[in-house]
Structure formats: C-alpha cells, structure tokens
Design a protein around this motif. Structure first.
Motif, PDB file in Angstrom:
ATOM      1  N   GLY A   1      -1.219  -5.337  -7.893  1.00 54.82           N
ATOM      2  CA  GLY A   1      -1.987  -5.467  -6.671  1.00 54.82           C
ATOM      3  C   GLY A   1      -1.716  -4.383  -5.648  1.00 54.82           C
ATOM      4  N   THR A   2      -0.704  -3.569  -5.864  1.00 56.56           N
ATOM      5  CA  THR A   2      -0.442  -2.458  -4.950  1.00 56.56           C
ATOM      6  C   THR A   2      -1.650  -1.530  -4.937  1.00 56.56           C
ATOM      7  N   ARG A   3      -1.991  -1.028  -3.738  1.00 55.42           N
ATOM      8  CA  ARG A   3      -3.141  -0.125  -3.617  1.00 55.42           C
ATOM      9  C   ARG A   3      -2.666   1.266  -3.219  1.00 55.42           C
ATOM     10  N   PHE A   4      -3.263   2.261  -3.857  1.00 53.39           N
ATOM     11  CA  PHE A   4      -2.920   3.659  -3.622  1.00 53.39           C
ATOM     12  C   PHE A   4      -4.164   4.402  -3.144  1.00 53.39           C
ATOM     13  N   GLY A   5      -3.992   5.246  -2.144  1.00 53.33           N
ATOM     14  CA  GLY A   5      -5.141   5.997  -1.657  1.00 53.33           C
ATOM     15  C   GLY A   5      -4.738   7.240  -0.895  1.00 53.33           C
TER      16      GLY A   5
ATOM     17  N   ILE B   1       0.831  -1.194   0.000  1.00 49.93           N
ATOM     18  CA  ILE B   1       0.000   0.000   0.000  1.00 49.93           C
ATOM     19  C   ILE B   1       0.868   1.248   0.000  1.00 49.93           C
ATOM     20  N   ALA B   2       0.318   2.310  -0.560  1.00 55.80           N
ATOM     21  CA  ALA B   2       0.906   3.644  -0.482  1.00 55.80           C
ATOM     22  C   ALA B   2      -0.261   4.571  -0.205  1.00 55.80           C
ATOM     23  N   THR B   3      -0.427   4.942   1.057  1.00 56.98           N
ATOM     24  CA  THR B   3      -1.617   5.674   1.464  1.00 56.98           C
ATOM     25  C   THR B   3      -1.284   7.035   2.035  1.00 56.98           C
ATOM     26  N   ALA B   4      -2.211   7.987   1.834  1.00 52.68           N
ATOM     27  CA  ALA B   4      -2.089   9.341   2.371  1.00 52.68           C
ATOM     28  C   ALA B   4      -0.723   9.937   2.022  1.00 52.68           C
TER      29      ALA B   4
ATOM     30  N   GLU C   1     -11.950  12.631  -6.780  1.00 57.81           N
ATOM     31  CA  GLU C   1     -12.705  11.432  -6.400  1.00 57.81           C
ATOM     32  C   GLU C   1     -11.963  10.638  -5.325  1.00 57.81           C
ATOM     33  N   MET C   2     -10.658  10.452  -5.523  1.00 60.57           N
ATOM     34  CA  MET C   2      -9.869   9.727  -4.529  1.00 60.57           C
ATOM     35  C   MET C   2      -9.888  10.448  -3.181  1.00 60.57           C
ATOM     36  N   LEU C   3      -9.780  11.761  -3.220  1.00 57.10           N
ATOM     37  CA  LEU C   3      -9.705  12.558  -1.993  1.00 57.10           C
ATOM     38  C   LEU C   3     -11.023  12.588  -1.231  1.00 57.10           C
ATOM     39  N   THR C   4     -12.131  12.631  -1.947  1.00 57.63           N
ATOM     40  CA  THR C   4     -13.426  12.780  -1.289  1.00 57.63           C
ATOM     41  C   THR C   4     -14.091  11.455  -0.934  1.00 57.63           C
ATOM     42  N   THR C   5     -13.728  10.383  -1.643  1.00 53.41           N
ATOM     43  CA  THR C   5     -14.316   9.082  -1.319  1.00 53.41           C
ATOM     44  C   THR C   5     -13.431   8.265  -0.383  1.00 53.41           C
ATOM     45  N   GLY C   6     -12.140   8.540  -0.397  1.00 54.72           N
ATOM     46  CA  GLY C   6     -11.215   7.737   0.393  1.00 54.72           C
ATOM     47  C   GLY C   6     -11.001   6.354  -0.177  1.00 54.72           C
ATOM     48  N   GLU C   7     -11.482   6.123  -1.398  1.00 56.55           N
ATOM     49  CA  GLU C   7     -11.354   4.804  -2.002  1.00 56.55           C
ATOM     50  C   GLU C   7      -9.965   4.613  -2.609  1.00 56.55           C
TER      51      GLU C   7
ATOM     52  N   ASN D   1     -11.568   9.305   5.400  1.00 58.51           N
ATOM     53  CA  ASN D   1     -12.286   8.232   6.109  1.00 58.51           C
ATOM     54  C   ASN D   1     -12.213   8.389   7.628  1.00 58.51           C
ATOM     55  N   ILE D   2     -11.207   9.118   8.105  1.00 61.06           N
ATOM     56  CA  ILE D   2     -11.091   9.353   9.556  1.00 61.06           C
ATOM     57  C   ILE D   2     -11.302  10.829   9.887  1.00 61.06           C
ATOM     58  N   GLY D   3     -11.844  11.571   8.926  1.00 56.59           N
ATOM     59  CA  GLY D   3     -12.158  12.972   9.177  1.00 56.59           C
ATOM     60  C   GLY D   3     -11.026  13.942   8.913  1.00 56.59           C
ATOM     61  N   LEU D   4      -9.980  13.493   8.256  1.00 54.79           N
ATOM     62  CA  LEU D   4      -8.842  14.359   7.963  1.00 54.79           C
ATOM     63  C   LEU D   4      -8.620  14.377   6.455  1.00 54.79           C
ATOM     64  N   PHE D   5      -9.033  15.452   5.805  1.00 54.22           N
ATOM     65  CA  PHE D   5      -8.872  15.553   4.357  1.00 54.22           C
ATOM     66  C   PHE D   5      -7.386  15.618   4.017  1.00 54.22           C
ATOM     67  N   CYS D   6      -6.959  14.847   3.021  1.00 52.77           N
ATOM     68  CA  CYS D   6      -5.531  14.770   2.658  1.00 52.77           C
ATOM     69  C   CYS D   6      -5.132  15.993   1.824  1.00 52.77           C
TER      70      CYS D   6
END
Length: 263
Positions: free
Chosen positions: A131-135, A111-114, A163-169, A140-145
């Motif tokens: 299969g690496t996931r990026f987000g 993963i490579a998140t936030a 879309e990535m920023l507002t959905t957290g997907e 999702n925890i109330g802190l906009f990236c």
C-alpha cells in the motif's frame, strides 16, 4: 531538542529513523544536515555491516519542506542562491548513500514522494509495506522533479520514469516492485521484520567482501563493457588474496562453517 535522525544499532545493523513525523519527515535544511552527519559517522564505523533507513510516523518521507523553500524567496535574488545551495546539499546526501561502505536498505511505508522517492531510489535496496505509494509529483505544483529524476531513472525503465515525472501520478508498492524501484513488499505489520531479515542475511556475509563488492558494483556501472570486466577482475584478484576469502573457499570445500578473522 528533537533528534531529527535517530540512530539505533542492533548488532551489526544500524537503524536510522527520520524523526519529523509532523512534516512527514520532510527533507528540511536541518534534516539534510542531520542525515549527512549520520552517514558520515557510519562511513567510518567498521562495526556496522548494514544500514536500514526508515521514517517515523505515518510516512517514509514527503520530500523537500515546501514551506521552508517558500521562505527562501524572501532574499533579494528571490531565492536563487538558496535553491541552488539546497539542491546541491540534497544531491550530496543522496550520493553519500551509494558511496557508503555498507549496503543501505530503505524501509518505506505510507508515502515516498519527490525527494522522498529519490531517497528510496538512492538506497541500495528497498523494502516497502503493502500500500505504500511512490511518486515524483512535483509537476502537479509546477515544479518538475529534475533532481529526483536522476536516481529514479537509474532504477526504473526510462518510460516508466518519464510517465511518473510528467503525470505526477503515484505507483503502489506492487508496481514499484515490478519496475525495480523496490526489492520486496510486506504486510505493514511485518515490514520491520522483513527488512531486518534482509539486513541480517547481508550482515551474515564477510563484511569486507560486501564492502569491496558494493564499491565495484557502482564503479563498473559507469564503464563500458570491456573496462567493466577489467576493473572487476582486478577487484576479484584483490578479494581472492584475502586471508578470510581463502578460509571461506576452503571451508566450502570441506563442508564446514568458515572461521573468519573478521568475526
């Protein structure tokens, strides 16, 4: 004491490994400081032509250390000064990567998140295991990236970033390549070889030309069209007057390998 960012030089390629697998290589205060030190050293190292940045363990980087951030709330100002300092330090490190003379390739897996996704986006190139996931999933925890958004929105189309920023997907490596966040994908077992091959290709070029070109690449991106052409034309004039460039052009004409003084 554990070395948080391990440097291993393989010829003209420096491999930097984020080495805190227990926290998924979170960008703690200590990790940011260690990465800054490594980047500062590489900026002065003319023997290195390419930098590969990767993570130890099962992930590339999970972003900021949330437990450490929560401890920052213990101060009288509820963490305001600490958070301001943290995000400024992180932004400084992220900006050091495009400013580095050498191209930097992110080698991502897991993963490579936030802020970890921000780190991938800040690199000049990126290769990821299938299969690496990026987000940018702070929402999702109330802190906009918001700070990761800076690098992300300069790599992918605006609507994809938003879309990535507002959905957290999360998006997977295939989608990340489609939208321009990464350059290449590889099976997990071939990830290191694929990244190394890309690095070797770049390292085989005239290093001075790549360095001047990288600087011009980022400089012209901030200019309007006419100013960008004026700037890059001046860069090319300087480049053309080098001894090794003259040799490279002549070698091409004569269908032989160039005899570069740099090598």
């Amino acid at each position: 004491m554990t070395e948080l960012v391990i440097r291993e030089d393989r010829g003209a390629i420096a491999h930097l490994t984020l080495n805190a697998p227990g926290s998924l290589n979170a960008l703690s205060d200590a990790m940011l400081a260690a990465l800054k030190d490594r980047l500062n050293a590489l900026a002065q190292d003319e023997t290195i032509k390419v930098v590969i940045l990767k993570g130890a363990g099962k992930a590339f980087c999970a972003g900021h250390d949330l437990k450490e951030m929560q401890r920052g709330r213990d101060s009288a100002d509820q963490g305001r000064a600490y958070f301001a300092d943290l995000f400024a330090r992180c932004a400084e490190v992220m900006q050091m990567i495009p400013a580095l003379p050498q191209p930097v390739i992110a080698q991502a897996h897991g993963i490579a998140t936030a802020a970890g996704c921000q780190l991938v986006a800040s690199c000049d190139l990126a290769v990821a295991a299938e299969g690496t996931r990026f987000g940018v999933n702070g929402v999702n925890i109330g802190l906009f990236c918001s700070t990761p958004m800076v690098a992300l929105s300069r790599n992918v189309p605006r609507k994809v970033a938003f879309e990535m920023l507002t959905t957290g997907e999360f998006i997977d490596a295939t989608r990340a390549r489609e939208v321009g966040l990464i350059n290449r994908t590889a099976p997990h077992e071939a990830l290191e070889a694929e990244t190394e091959a890309l690095g070797q290709t770049i390292a085989g070029k005239l290093g001075a030309a790549v360095r001047i070109g990288k600087r011009a690449f980022y400089d012209q991106a901030n200019l309007d069209l006419a100013a960008a052409y004026d700037h890059t034309a001046a860069v090319m004039v300087e480049n053309m007057l080098w001894r090794d460039t003259n040799e490279g052009v002549q070698a091409f004409i004569e269908k032989r390998k160039p005899d570069w003084a740099e090598d």
